[in-house]
Motif scaffolding. Sequence first.
Motif, PDB file in Angstrom:
ATOM      1  N   PHE A 165       0.829  -1.206   0.000  1.00  0.00           N
ATOM      2  CA  PHE A 165       0.000   0.000   0.000  1.00  0.00           C
ATOM      3  C   PHE A 165       0.864   1.257   0.000  1.00  0.00           C
ATOM      4  O   PHE A 165       0.566   2.220  -0.725  1.00  0.00           O
ATOM      5  CB  PHE A 165      -0.950   0.003   1.200  1.00  0.00           C
ATOM      6  N   ALA A 166       1.925   1.257   0.787  1.00  0.00           N
ATOM      7  CA  ALA A 166       2.837   2.407   0.798  1.00  0.00           C
ATOM      8  C   ALA A 166       3.413   2.636  -0.591  1.00  0.00           C
ATOM      9  O   ALA A 166       3.574   3.781  -1.023  1.00  0.00           O
ATOM     10  CB  ALA A 166       3.954   2.189   1.821  1.00  0.00           C
ATOM     11  N   GLY A 167       3.704   1.552  -1.302  1.00  0.00           N
ATOM     12  CA  GLY A 167       4.202   1.670  -2.679  1.00  0.00           C
ATOM     13  C   GLY A 167       3.172   2.298  -3.603  1.00  0.00           C
ATOM     14  O   GLY A 167       3.498   3.147  -4.429  1.00  0.00           O
ATOM     15  N   LEU A 168       1.916   1.885  -3.453  1.00  0.00           N
ATOM     16  CA  LEU A 168       0.858   2.484  -4.273  1.00  0.00           C
ATOM     17  C   LEU A 168       0.710   3.967  -3.955  1.00  0.00           C
ATOM     18  O   LEU A 168       0.570   4.790  -4.864  1.00  0.00           O
ATOM     19  CB  LEU A 168      -0.474   1.773  -4.065  1.00  0.00           C
ATOM     20  N   VAL A 169       0.739   4.307  -2.691  1.00  0.00           N
ATOM     21  CA  VAL A 169       0.628   5.722  -2.310  1.00  0.00           C
ATOM     22  C   VAL A 169       1.757   6.520  -2.952  1.00  0.00           C
ATOM     23  O   VAL A 169       1.526   7.572  -3.551  1.00  0.00           O
ATOM     24  CB  VAL A 169       0.632   5.884  -0.768  1.00  0.00           C
ATOM     25  N   PHE A 170       2.981   6.016  -2.864  1.00  0.00           N
ATOM     26  CA  PHE A 170       4.136   6.739  -3.399  1.00  0.00           C
ATOM     27  C   PHE A 170       4.108   6.807  -4.928  1.00  0.00           C
ATOM     28  O   PHE A 170       4.123   7.890  -5.511  1.00  0.00           O
ATOM     29  CB  PHE A 170       5.424   6.068  -2.918  1.00  0.00           C
ATOM     30  N   TYR A 171       4.055   5.655  -5.589  1.00  0.00           N
ATOM     31  CA  TYR A 171       4.119   5.636  -7.058  1.00  0.00           C
ATOM     32  C   TYR A 171       2.825   6.160  -7.690  1.00  0.00           C
ATOM     33  O   TYR A 171       2.865   6.805  -8.738  1.00  0.00           O
ATOM     34  CB  TYR A 171       4.457   4.227  -7.555  1.00  0.00           C
ATOM     35  N   LEU A 204      -6.752   3.615  -9.575  1.00  0.00           N
ATOM     36  CA  LEU A 204      -7.954   3.008  -8.993  1.00  0.00           C
ATOM     37  C   LEU A 204      -7.846   1.487  -8.932  1.00  0.00           C
ATOM     38  O   LEU A 204      -8.190   0.869  -7.916  1.00  0.00           O
ATOM     39  CB  LEU A 204      -9.198   3.429  -9.774  1.00  0.00           C
ATOM     40  N   LEU A 205      -7.359   0.882 -10.010  1.00  0.00           N
ATOM     41  CA  LEU A 205      -7.159  -0.567  -9.988  1.00  0.00           C
ATOM     42  C   LEU A 205      -6.089  -0.956  -8.979  1.00  0.00           C
ATOM     43  O   LEU A 205      -6.167  -2.030  -8.374  1.00  0.00           O
ATOM     44  CB  LEU A 205      -6.789  -1.084 -11.378  1.00  0.00           C
ATOM     45  N   GLY A 206      -5.101  -0.075  -8.808  1.00  0.00           N
ATOM     46  CA  GLY A 206      -4.086  -0.325  -7.784  1.00  0.00           C
ATOM     47  C   GLY A 206      -4.706  -0.457  -6.400  1.00  0.00           C
ATOM     48  O   GLY A 206      -4.318  -1.327  -5.619  1.00  0.00           O
ATOM     49  N   LEU A 207      -5.690   0.377  -6.111  1.00  0.00           N
ATOM     50  CA  LEU A 207      -6.388   0.288  -4.817  1.00  0.00           C
ATOM     51  C   LEU A 207      -7.132  -1.041  -4.687  1.00  0.00           C
ATOM     52  O   LEU A 207      -7.085  -1.699  -3.636  1.00  0.00           O
ATOM     53  CB  LEU A 207      -7.361   1.451  -4.651  1.00  0.00           C
ATOM     54  N   LEU A 208      -7.825  -1.430  -5.752  1.00  0.00           N
ATOM     55  CA  LEU A 208      -8.529  -2.714  -5.716  1.00  0.00           C
ATOM     56  C   LEU A 208      -7.540  -3.869  -5.586  1.00  0.00           C
ATOM     57  O   LEU A 208      -7.772  -4.828  -4.849  1.00  0.00           O
ATOM     58  CB  LEU A 208      -9.394  -2.887  -6.980  1.00  0.00           C
ATOM     59  N   HIS A 247       4.618  -3.833 -10.132  1.00  0.00           N
ATOM     60  CA  HIS A 247       3.530  -3.255 -10.930  1.00  0.00           C
ATOM     61  C   HIS A 247       3.567  -1.720 -10.869  1.00  0.00           C
ATOM     62  O   HIS A 247       3.461  -1.046 -11.895  1.00  0.00           O
ATOM     63  CB  HIS A 247       2.165  -3.744 -10.426  1.00  0.00           C
ATOM     64  N   PHE A 248       3.717  -1.181  -9.675  1.00  0.00           N
ATOM     65  CA  PHE A 248       3.658   0.274  -9.514  1.00  0.00           C
ATOM     66  C   PHE A 248       4.867   0.966 -10.140  1.00  0.00           C
ATOM     67  O   PHE A 248       4.735   2.015 -10.778  1.00  0.00           O
ATOM     68  CB  PHE A 248       3.521   0.648  -8.036  1.00  0.00           C
ATOM     69  N   LYS A 249       6.045   0.370  -9.992  1.00  0.00           N
ATOM     70  CA  LYS A 249       7.254   0.956 -10.584  1.00  0.00           C
ATOM     71  C   LYS A 249       7.204   0.904 -12.108  1.00  0.00           C
ATOM     72  O   LYS A 249       7.549   1.885 -12.775  1.00  0.00           O
ATOM     73  CB  LYS A 249       8.500   0.221 -10.088  1.00  0.00           C
ATOM     74  N   VAL A 250       6.776  -0.229 -12.648  1.00  0.00           N
ATOM     75  CA  VAL A 250       6.675  -0.351 -14.111  1.00  0.00           C
ATOM     76  C   VAL A 250       5.604   0.607 -14.637  1.00  0.00           C
ATOM     77  O   VAL A 250       5.800   1.266 -15.664  1.00  0.00           O
ATOM     78  CB  VAL A 250       6.380  -1.807 -14.531  1.00  0.00           C
ATOM     79  N   GLY A 251       4.483   0.712 -13.928  1.00  0.00           N
ATOM     80  CA  GLY A 251       3.415   1.622 -14.358  1.00  0.00           C
ATOM     81  C   GLY A 251       3.886   3.064 -14.427  1.00  0.00           C
ATOM     82  O   GLY A 251       3.650   3.763 -15.422  1.00  0.00           O
ATOM     83  N   LEU A 252       4.571   3.518 -13.391  1.00  0.00           N
ATOM     84  CA  LEU A 252       5.089   4.893 -13.389  1.00  0.00           C
ATOM     85  C   LEU A 252       6.134   5.077 -14.486  1.00  0.00           C
ATOM     86  O   LEU A 252       6.078   6.060 -15.238  1.00  0.00           O
ATOM     87  CB  LEU A 252       5.696   5.242 -12.033  1.00  0.00           C
ATOM     88  N   THR A 305      -1.570  -2.418 -16.012  1.00  0.00           N
ATOM     89  CA  THR A 305      -2.940  -2.219 -15.523  1.00  0.00           C
ATOM     90  C   THR A 305      -3.771  -3.488 -15.712  1.00  0.00           C
ATOM     91  O   THR A 305      -4.493  -3.907 -14.799  1.00  0.00           O
ATOM     92  CB  THR A 305      -3.593  -1.022 -16.242  1.00  0.00           C
ATOM     93  N   ILE A 306      -3.655  -4.109 -16.874  1.00  0.00           N
ATOM     94  CA  ILE A 306      -4.401  -5.343 -17.145  1.00  0.00           C
ATOM     95  C   ILE A 306      -3.944  -6.458 -16.202  1.00  0.00           C
ATOM     96  O   ILE A 306      -4.760  -7.247 -15.713  1.00  0.00           O
ATOM     97  CB  ILE A 306      -4.238  -5.769 -18.624  1.00  0.00           C
ATOM     98  N   SER A 307      -2.648  -6.520 -15.910  1.00  0.00           N
ATOM     99  CA  SER A 307      -2.136  -7.522 -14.977  1.00  0.00           C
ATOM    100  C   SER A 307      -2.755  -7.336 -13.589  1.00  0.00           C
ATOM    101  O   SER A 307      -3.178  -8.318 -12.957  1.00  0.00           O
ATOM    102  CB  SER A 307      -0.609  -7.440 -14.891  1.00  0.00           C
ATOM    103  N   MET A 308      -2.827  -6.093 -13.125  1.00  0.00           N
ATOM    104  CA  MET A 308      -3.449  -5.843 -11.813  1.00  0.00           C
ATOM    105  C   MET A 308      -4.935  -6.208 -11.852  1.00  0.00           C
ATOM    106  O   MET A 308      -5.465  -6.769 -10.894  1.00  0.00           O
ATOM    107  CB  MET A 308      -3.273  -4.383 -11.393  1.00  0.00           C
ATOM    108  N   LEU A 309      -5.598  -5.880 -12.952  1.00  0.00           N
ATOM    109  CA  LEU A 309      -7.017  -6.209 -13.102  1.00  0.00           C
ATOM    110  C   LEU A 309      -7.221  -7.719 -13.034  1.00  0.00           C
ATOM    111  O   LEU A 309      -8.083  -8.214 -12.301  1.00  0.00           O
ATOM    112  CB  LEU A 309      -7.540  -5.652 -14.426  1.00  0.00           C
ATOM    113  N   TYR A 310      -6.411  -8.457 -13.795  1.00  0.00           N
ATOM    114  CA  TYR A 310      -6.512  -9.916 -13.807  1.00  0.00           C
ATOM    115  C   TYR A 310      -6.263 -10.495 -12.412  1.00  0.00           C
ATOM    116  O   TYR A 310      -7.015 -11.346 -11.932  1.00  0.00           O
ATOM    117  CB  TYR A 310      -5.524 -10.509 -14.815  1.00  0.00           C
ATOM    118  N   ARG A 311      -5.207 -10.033 -11.752  1.00  0.00           N
ATOM    119  CA  ARG A 311      -4.871 -10.547 -10.420  1.00  0.00           C
ATOM    120  C   ARG A 311      -5.957 -10.225  -9.396  1.00  0.00           C
ATOM    121  O   ARG A 311      -6.254 -11.025  -8.508  1.00  0.00           O
ATOM    122  CB  ARG A 311      -3.519  -9.992  -9.969  1.00  0.00           C
ATOM    123  N   THR A 312      -6.579  -9.050  -9.543  1.00  0.00           N
ATOM    124  CA  THR A 312      -7.643  -8.661  -8.624  1.00  0.00           C
ATOM    125  C   THR A 312      -8.865  -9.551  -8.821  1.00  0.00           C
ATOM    126  O   THR A 312      -9.419 -10.086  -7.849  1.00  0.00           O
ATOM    127  CB  THR A 312      -8.013  -7.176  -8.834  1.00  0.00           C
TER     128      THR A 312
END
Length: 152
Positions: A11-17, A87-91, A105-110, A140-147
């Motif tokens: 979560f800290a990573g999502l907040v930062f990135y 938003l998907l990062g939060l989910l 995921h967050f580092k690659v996305g940024l 983003t699709i990877s996070m969606l699939y994993r969620t």
Amino acid sequence: MSVFTLENEAFAGLVFYGALCLAKTTAMSMVTAFHRITKQSVPTEEDARMSTKDPEKIKRMLQPNDDVERSRKAHLNDLENVVPFVLLGLLYISTNPPAATALTHFKVGLSARLLHSVAYIFKLRAPSRGVGFVLGFATTISMLYRTISAVY
């Protein structure tokens, strides 16, 4: 314990990135404003009339400028992609993923969004902009699939 705490590394990573992604998206409006001012390219006639009454200059100021359009398109692309990413990062975080996987995921996305914007604004050769877009979209699709997979 809640996954939505800064003690949770993912979560800290999502907040930062995520914050960096959103800050970059917000900064794109300043990039567009910079190009509008330096290229004297405005979106409306009333904007042009603020600086001149000369009809020929107004006409020139209303013509599209490539640098302005590039920054506008990069900004629009951010709005279309960064908002779903965050938003998907939060989910995704709600599924309590492994921190290392989430941080990747967050580092690659940024990084992908930065590459996309830099390639657009500085007119880098193809396929650099496309690579940035595809990497960000795939993340983003990877996070969606994993969620979804974690739920069903």
